[in-house]
Design an enzyme around this catalytic site. Structure first.
Site, PDB file in Angstrom:
ATOM      1  N   LYS A 202       8.716 -16.947 -10.271  1.00 14.11           N
ATOM      2  CA  LYS A 202       8.207 -16.187 -10.478  1.00 14.11           C
ATOM      3  C   LYS A 202       7.493 -16.433 -11.235  1.00 14.11           C
ATOM      4  CE  LYS A 202       9.601 -12.003 -13.308  1.00 14.11           C
ATOM      5  NZ  LYS A 202      10.090 -11.401 -14.645  1.00 14.11           N
TER       6      LYS A 202
ATOM      7  N   ASN B 183       0.418  -1.152   0.156  1.00 18.41           N
ATOM      8  CA  ASN B 183       0.049  -0.222   0.165  1.00 18.41           C
ATOM      9  C   ASN B 183       0.860   1.352   0.133  1.00 18.41           C
ATOM     10  OD1 ASN B 183       0.586   0.986   2.583  1.00 18.41           O
ATOM     11  ND2 ASN B 183      -0.234  -1.143   3.449  1.00 18.41           N
TER      12      ASN B 183
ATOM     13  N   LYS C 233     -11.842  -3.199  18.243  1.00 19.36           N
ATOM     14  CA  LYS C 233     -10.401  -3.318  19.449  1.00 19.36           C
ATOM     15  C   LYS C 233     -10.536  -3.359  20.517  1.00 19.36           C
ATOM     16  CE  LYS C 233      -9.064  -3.276  14.048  1.00 19.36           C
ATOM     17  NZ  LYS C 233      -8.630  -3.060  12.824  1.00 19.36           N
TER      18      LYS C 233
ATOM     19  N   ASP D 229      -4.907  -6.308   5.076  1.00 23.21           N
ATOM     20  CA  ASP D 229      -5.916  -7.239   5.493  1.00 23.21           C
ATOM     21  C   ASP D 229      -5.591  -8.705   4.944  1.00 23.21           C
ATOM     22  OD1 ASP D 229      -6.667  -5.033   7.213  1.00 23.21           O
ATOM     23  OD2 ASP D 229      -7.783  -4.364   5.537  1.00 23.21           O
TER      24      ASP D 229
ATOM     25  N   LYS E  79     -13.940   0.510  15.099  1.00 21.66           N
ATOM     26  CA  LYS E  79     -12.775   0.052  15.680  1.00 21.66           C
ATOM     27  C   LYS E  79     -12.581  -0.059  17.072  1.00 21.66           C
ATOM     28  CE  LYS E  79     -11.550   0.067  11.005  1.00 21.66           C
ATOM     29  NZ  LYS E  79     -10.528   0.710  10.159  1.00 21.66           N
TER      30      LYS E  79
ATOM     31  N   PHE F 189      -5.091   3.574  14.684  1.00 25.57           N
ATOM     32  CA  PHE F 189      -5.120   4.314  13.354  1.00 25.57           C
ATOM     33  C   PHE F 189      -6.245   4.113  12.933  1.00 25.57           C
ATOM     34  CE2 PHE F 189      -2.365   7.636  12.741  1.00 25.57           C
ATOM     35  CZ  PHE F 189      -1.446   7.763  14.283  1.00 25.57           C
TER      36      PHE F 189
HETATM   37  O1  PMT Z   1       3.045   6.639   5.884  1.00 32.18           O
HETATM   38  P1  PMT Z   1       2.341   7.213   6.198  1.00 32.18           P
HETATM   39  O2  PMT Z   1       2.427   7.626   4.652  1.00 32.18           O
HETATM   40  O3  PMT Z   1       2.357   8.733   7.066  1.00 32.18           O
HETATM   41  O4  PMT Z   1       0.731   7.251   5.952  1.00 32.18           O
HETATM   42  C1  PMT Z   1      -0.223   7.544   7.798  1.00 32.18           C
HETATM   43  C2  PMT Z   1      -1.162   6.780   7.558  1.00 32.18           C
HETATM   44  C3  PMT Z   1      -1.864   7.044   6.155  1.00 32.18           C
HETATM   45  C4  PMT Z   1      -0.953   5.742   7.031  1.00 32.18           C
HETATM   46  C5  PMT Z   1      -1.638   6.431   9.074  1.00 32.18           C
HETATM   47  O5  PMT Z   1      -2.221   8.266   9.245  1.00 32.18           O
HETATM   48  C6  PMT Z   1      -3.384   5.876   8.887  1.00 32.18           C
HETATM   49  O6  PMT Z   1      -3.893   5.996   9.381  1.00 32.18           O
HETATM   50  N1  PMT Z   1      -2.303   4.706   9.440  1.00 32.18           N
HETATM   51  C7  PMT Z   1      -3.626   3.025   9.082  1.00 32.18           C
HETATM   52  C8  PMT Z   1      -3.945   2.732   8.488  1.00 32.18           C
HETATM   53  C9  PMT Z   1      -5.121   0.904   8.534  1.00 32.18           C
HETATM   54  O7  PMT Z   1      -4.068  -0.152   7.829  1.00 32.18           O
HETATM   55  O8  PMT Z   1      -5.905   1.717   8.708  1.00 32.18           O
HETATM   56  P2  PMT Z   1      -6.928   0.638   9.183  1.00 32.18           P
HETATM   57  O9  PMT Z   1      -8.411   1.403   9.333  1.00 32.18           O
HETATM   58  O10 PMT Z   1      -7.019  -0.732   7.721  1.00 32.18           O
HETATM   59  O11 PMT Z   1      -6.672  -0.011  10.341  1.00 32.18           O
HETATM   60  C10 PMT Z   1      -6.954   0.539  11.914  1.00 32.18           C
HETATM   61  C11 PMT Z   1      -5.838   0.107  12.312  1.00 32.18           C
HETATM   62  O12 PMT Z   1      -5.770  -1.777  12.564  1.00 32.18           O
HETATM   63  C12 PMT Z   1      -4.897   0.009  12.138  1.00 32.18           C
HETATM   64  O13 PMT Z   1      -3.954   1.080  13.535  1.00 32.18           O
HETATM   65  C13 PMT Z   1      -3.572  -1.106  11.983  1.00 32.18           C
HETATM   66  O14 PMT Z   1      -1.954  -0.444  12.034  1.00 32.18           O
HETATM   67  C14 PMT Z   1      -4.651  -2.005  13.191  1.00 32.18           C
HETATM   68  N2  PMT Z   1      -4.381  -3.821  11.713  1.00 32.18           N
HETATM   69  C15 PMT Z   1      -4.710  -3.593  10.956  1.00 32.18           C
HETATM   70  C16 PMT Z   1      -5.422  -4.184  10.220  1.00 32.18           C
HETATM   71  C17 PMT Z   1      -4.443  -5.786  10.800  1.00 32.18           C
HETATM   72  N3  PMT Z   1      -4.343  -6.790   9.990  1.00 32.18           N
HETATM   73  N4  PMT Z   1      -4.212  -5.216  11.410  1.00 32.18           N
HETATM   74  C18 PMT Z   1      -3.692  -4.025  11.966  1.00 32.18           C
HETATM   75  O15 PMT Z   1      -3.022  -4.318  13.562  1.00 32.18           O
END
Ligand code: PMT
Length: 402
Positions: free
Chosen positions: A289, A209, A342, A279, A338, A324
């Site tokens: 490859k 991503n 979580k 995810d 969330k 986040f």
């Molecule tokens: O790195 P930059 O370019 O500065 O960009 C910053 C950012 C946009 C990546 C950052 O600000 C941000 O939003 N990070 C979280 C991105 C994300 O994965 O969001 P989500 O809504 O999909 O996930 C929610 C939370 O679960 C996040 O804290 C993530 O770390 C966590 N997660 C998600 C999926 C997973 N399998 N395990 C997790 O722990």
């Protein structure tokens, strides 16, 4: 907080130089040791003798003066200081510092300093408002220097407006606040995740991503600045890890991140998950490859473990867990869901469709949502400033747990 701190004061040539005498007096009353470097122009306003008497130390002005009693060489002074304060800071020293000019004792010392530096500007309001001065101040701020803004009012030159040196009490308070903040997380372990994970498809391809790691690295930097023992776990990123970390762990996949994060979280008081964890991962990773033989190619994906959810399940009462949420719609609703799902204490929600926000930008705008429903809206600013606001809010609300 200033007890025993070594403050190097730079005094430059402006009428407000007389107020710097009170700054020295207040710093010493607060327990700091003060050494003074004056520009030659500053000595036209206040004598060396005044600062020597009030600071209790010899004053440095001339690069070439014979060394007596203590080492006033610029390098020695720069290494000695816990913090450097330039008050009053004229437009000239601000410009020289922005350019890195080193043509006298003070400007040369400023180039050699690694300690935090504060500038308290004082000048005529037109000079202060001049685009050159504003640009130079901007350069200093971006470089991480601290500006103690001037007050507004009647100036010595007769003009009215911004440019009056901040009050000595406010200057000392700014230094105190800095040292308080610097010790705020002393001895506290903070775990931060950053950047995106990458999930291999074959030896040369992966699903990834757009996360650059900037948001997470800024958070780690802010935690270091507050005295924490910081472990940064990062997916691939072009950024240089911040200095002062306790540990930096580089990972690639969500599975690798999970292993490190679950282990490190066991001993962390604050965990902040800014990483964009994939995810899903390809169910089968091809050993060779994949050749482009067919018109269509399907890759079967399998869900990754939700690391943050697992952290929420294992959360200890004294631990603060910050997630986040990167959303493109229904920001508040999804973020709140969330928090519940979580078991988080806070979630930082960013609408990644907003210009200048989210992935791979230097700025961001977020809503920090606490478990009790309160929301702190943070407008567009650099990710470093956002990180500061996140810590301010989380520490203020979670005070009884730190
Ligand atoms: O790195 P930059 O370019 O500065 O960009 C910053 C950012 C946009 C990546 C950052 O600000 C941000 O939003 N990070 C979280 C991105 C994300 O994965 O969001 P989500 O809504 O999909 O996930 C929610 C939370 O679960 C996040 O804290 C993530 O770390 C966590 N997660 C998600 C999926 C997973 N399998 N395990 C997790 O722990």
């Amino acid at each position: 907080m200033l007890q025993g701190k070594k403050i190097l004061l730079g005094v430059t040539g402006g009428i407000a130089a007389y107020k710097a005498v009170e700054v020295v007096s207040r710093l010493r009353k607060a327990g700091a040791e003060v050494r003074v470097v004056m520009t030659r122009e500053a000595t036209e306003f206040v004598t060396k003798l005044t600062f020597r008497e009030i600071s209790g130390n010899p004053v440095a002005v001339d690069m070439w003066a014979p060394v007596q009693h203590w080492n006033v060489a610029h390098i020695a002074l720069a290494e000695w200081a816990d913090a450097v304060l330039v008050a009053p800071a004229t437009a000239n020293i601000i410009a020289k510092a922005a350019l890195g000019v080193a043509d006298d004792m003070l400007s040369t010392t400023l180039l050699a300093v690694t300690a935090p530096v504060f500038f308290a500007p004082a000048m005529n309001s037109n000079m202060y408002a001049h685009p050159a001065t504003q640009k130079n101040l901007d350069i200093l701020v971006k470089r991480g220097l601290h500006i103690i803004p001037p007050g507004t009012g009647k100036l010595a030159c007769g003009a009215e407006g911004p440019g009056r040196l901040a009050e000595p009490a406010d200057i000392v308070a700014a230094l105190e606040a800095f040292f308080i903040e610097g010790a705020q997380l002393s001895g506290i372990k903070v775990l931060v995740t950053a950047a995106g994970t990458i999930e291999p498809i074959d030896p040369v391809r992966y699903i990834g991503n757009r996360s650059s790691g900037r948001m997470g690295y800024a958070l780690a930097e802010e935690a270091v600045a507050r005295g924490a023992e910081v472990v940064l776990v990062s997916g691939p990123s072009a950024l240089k890890p911040p200095s002062g970390l306790k540990q930096f762990v580089s990972v690639e996949t969500a599975a690798e991140m999970r292993e490190v994060v679950l282990r490190e979280a066991e001993t962390s008081r604050i965990v902040i998950k800014a990483a964009a964890v994939a995810d899903y991962h390809p169910k089968h990773v091809s050993e060779q490859k994949i050749k482009k033989n067919d018109e269509e190619l399907s890759i079967r994906l399998e869900k990754n473990p939700d690391i943050l959810k697992e952290l929420g399940q294992r959360k200890r009462p004294e631990q603060i867990l910050v997630g986040f949420a990167a959303e493109t719609q229904n920001l508040l609703q999804y973020a709140r869901e969330k928090i519940e799902k979580k078991n988080l204490d806070f979630i930082v929600a960013n609408d990644v469709t907003k210009p200048g926000a989210g992935f791979n930008t230097t700025t961001n705008t977020v809503k920090i949502i606490a478990r009790d429903g309160s929301i702190e809206e943070v407008p567009l600013m650099t990710k470093r400033e956002i990180a500061k606001r996140i810590f301010d809010y989380v520490l203020q609300k979670g005070e009884n747990r730190i």
